[in-house]
Scaffold this active site. Structure first.
Site, short mmCIF file in Angstrom:
data_model
loop_
_atom_site.label_atom_id
_atom_site.label_comp_id
_atom_site.label_asym_id
_atom_site.label_seq_id
_atom_site.Cartn_x
_atom_site.Cartn_y
_atom_site.Cartn_z
N ARG A 92 0.79 -1.33 0.15
CA ARG A 92 -0.17 0.02 -0.07
C ARG A 92 0.91 1.04 0.06
NH1 ARG A 92 2.70 1.63 3.80
NH2 ARG A 92 1.20 3.37 3.74
N GLY A 93 0.20 2.42 -0.22
CA GLY A 93 1.10 3.39 -0.45
C GLY A 93 1.15 4.02 -1.57
N ALA A 94 0.74 5.14 -2.18
CA ALA A 94 0.39 5.71 -3.57
C ALA A 94 1.74 5.09 -4.39
CB ALA A 94 0.08 6.90 -3.80
N ARG A 133 -7.12 -0.67 -7.03
CA ARG A 133 -7.87 0.30 -5.99
C ARG A 133 -8.11 1.82 -6.85
NH1 ARG A 133 -4.58 0.90 -0.50
NH2 ARG A 133 -6.51 1.70 0.18
N GLN A 180 -1.62 1.76 9.98
CA GLN A 180 -0.32 1.91 9.23
C GLN A 180 0.36 2.65 10.00
OE1 GLN A 180 -3.46 2.50 7.87
NE2 GLN A 180 -3.47 2.05 5.69
N ASP A 194 -1.98 10.51 -1.82
CA ASP A 194 -2.36 9.60 -3.02
C ASP A 194 -2.79 10.04 -4.32
OD1 ASP A 194 -2.96 8.19 0.02
OD2 ASP A 194 -2.73 6.68 -1.12
N ASN A 202 -5.59 12.13 0.65
CA ASN A 202 -4.64 11.28 1.51
C ASN A 202 -5.52 10.41 2.44
OD1 ASN A 202 -1.92 10.36 2.09
ND2 ASN A 202 -2.03 11.66 4.07
N LYS A 203 -4.95 9.44 3.26
CA LYS A 203 -5.47 8.54 4.18
C LYS A 203 -6.55 9.52 5.04
CE LYS A 203 -4.96 5.03 4.42
NZ LYS A 203 -6.11 4.30 3.64
#
Lengths: 345, 345
Positions: free
Chosen positions: B46-48, B89, B196, B237, B247-248
């Protein structure tokens, strides 16, 4: 199902073990001030008003426990009981309010026998419990009038029947609104680390058939930005003389966001939660709890080894962010020192 | 310890399984676009930026997997691979950026044999990975200059080595600051529901001996109000053409609080995360993930039965709340459409 958070049964205090809800529903029994203090500390019971009621019963139990002792030993034991109860948790003022009230009753009957004192203290604890429910219902009616039919209302933590002797403060407002025929729906933050929102508020609302949606603590801003929240109602553990509100950690963040989105932010607050001896929120003691709570939940730990942890259990919302304090004596809009003093006038 | 989030090993892609960190450290192997897509969807990776690199390898793996097929079957299979990866995603734009880049390479060598195409695509995936680390280090240097010696910096989620090919975006800024001799300390939100922050960022910082303190998502406001946070640095992201930042979930709440407390709010953002095709944040698709994630963590559920649940995985922070975008080409202060266009000039 009527939630009896605390009940007097077979000459002892029983409290629902809120640490294991909703997975299990179980009462624990208490016979002394010392065990009640431990129950408060370990959060078998939590929520400012419920802590106050528990502490009152703690005093009554201690008197009953010591009633065969000599007058001197009774007095010494009772003083220790008061001290242990006062040290159980620092932030909720209802604890100190209830202890003060019980002490006054005790002082009014010092010439009587320990047995008579014990009886009188138990009657007072019963009265505090009954009063708490009456007050919650009065607050509920006052708060319900603020909510529109169809309102989607955010709450944080659990200010419900489980946080009081019954009915609840913030959730009492929701119960009263529904009783008055309003269709409301509740959004609740899960409220890490103890998860009072996910476990307790969600459970209470499901029991009542009030529509309830669970979110994590970091989602309220997103929902507000999308117009999905019409009002916020929370409880409180202590309100300072100037209207600053201490409540469960995260309340301040919700208040800041509500202001940004012009969403009214209400605090359901019985008069017993107002501390006129504290000038402003910055003087309210904020409990820092064990770091173990933040490592995970119960015995299931997920945090990386070696990380430092902070665990302040409460935060302070400045009065300027509070749209209204909902009390049993009415709603104080834009609370400040003057508005609060009037309640006691 | 150098964190190799993704690595090419024995002719296959290996990715650290981020679902089980930090309790276990394990690589999973991938041979096709389909399995990589599932790895992205289920958040093994995960993570852009890391998702972008994984998708590039997904394309390369599919080409390798299909290289013995006829030219027609190869083409059909590759198109399916692209489609499956693109559907894994929705929010991180780096996924689409990487797929676009791989498609261009493929289109430039269509006259070559499947084996030759596969070789060329693998070389491109390797280059994307190497570039990602170079870009992170350039961003890190640009961002480190913004942090004062001794700064206490809040971050949210994990924008670290684990969210990229290595070094990290927000955490890359911290690594670069420390490398430049600055003493900084990091505060990280646990970042429910996938945790996370508690699991990945805390773990990365402990590995690097950078002081790190874990808090729950509802504590940042309290720390800011007490002057315990000097700056915020987060990843992203997707950034829209006007500077709005996806973002998250929870990032928006931190940004609103930072503004209230006059704390600079920086976003570490490689150019590959900027989507000039999206005018503003309200057009960025926000992924809603499974409600199972909010019921608890992994298989341990604590939420009350019968409660409804929301699980938006991202939120949008409007450009007006962003003090600066930290990119590999420099820092864009008070980002807006003009400032962002200059980066691509």
């Amino acid at each position: 199902m009527k939630v009896e958070t605390l009940r007097w049964f077979n000459n002892r205090l029983e409290m629902i073990d809120q640490r294991i809800l909703p997975a299990a529903f179980e009462y624990l029994s208490y016979y002394t001030a010392h065990s009640v203090a431990e129950g408060i500390r370990s959060m078998v019971v939590r929520g400012a008003p419920a802590i106050g009621v528990a502490a009152a019963y703690g005093v009554a139990l201690e008197a009953q426990h010591l009633q065969e002792k000599s007058a001197a030993d009774f007095k010494t034991g009772m003083e220790t009981g008061f001290t242990v109860l006062a040290a159980s948790r620092p932030t909720a003022v209802n604890l100190f309010w209830a202890l003060q009230r019980m002490r006054k009753v005790w002082e009014s009957v010092t010439t009587q026998s320990p047995q008579q004192v014990a009886q009188r203290l138990l009657a007072e604890a019963h009265e505090i419990l009954a009063e708490d429910i009456r007050i919650n219902k009065a607050m509920g009616a006052n708060g319900a009038a603020l909510l529109k039919d169809g309102a989607r209302v955010l709450t944080h933590c659990n200010a419900g029947a489980l946080a009081t002797a019954g009915w609840g403060t913030a959730l009492g407002v929701f119960r009263s609104a529904v009783e008055a025929g309003k269709k409301i729906s509740v959004i609740v933050d899960e409220t890490r680390p103890f998860l009072q929102g996910a476990r307790l508020t969600a459970w209470e609302m499901v029991q009542e058939n009030i529509p309830v949606t669970l979110i994590t603590d970091n989602m309220a801003g997103h929902l507000m930005a999308h117009g999905e929240i019409d009002a916020v109602v929370v409880g409180t553990d202590r309100v300072a003389a100037n209207g600053d509100v201490a409540n469960k950690i995260g309340t301040y963040m919700v208040a800041v966001l509500a202001r940004r989105h012009n969403i009214p932010f209400y605090v359901a607050c019985p008069l017993s939660t107002i501390d006129l001896n504290i000038a402003s929120g910055k003087d309210i003691p904020i409990e820092e709890r064990s770091v173990e709570e933040v490592k995970g939940f119960r015995d299931y730990h997920w945090a990386a080894e070696g990380v430092k942890i902070r665990n302040p259990a409460f935060d302070v919302t400045p009065a300027e962010l509070v749209t209204g304090l909902i009390t049993e004596k009415g709603v104080v809009l834009q609370p400040d020192g003057q508005g609060i003093r009037k309640l006691f006038g």
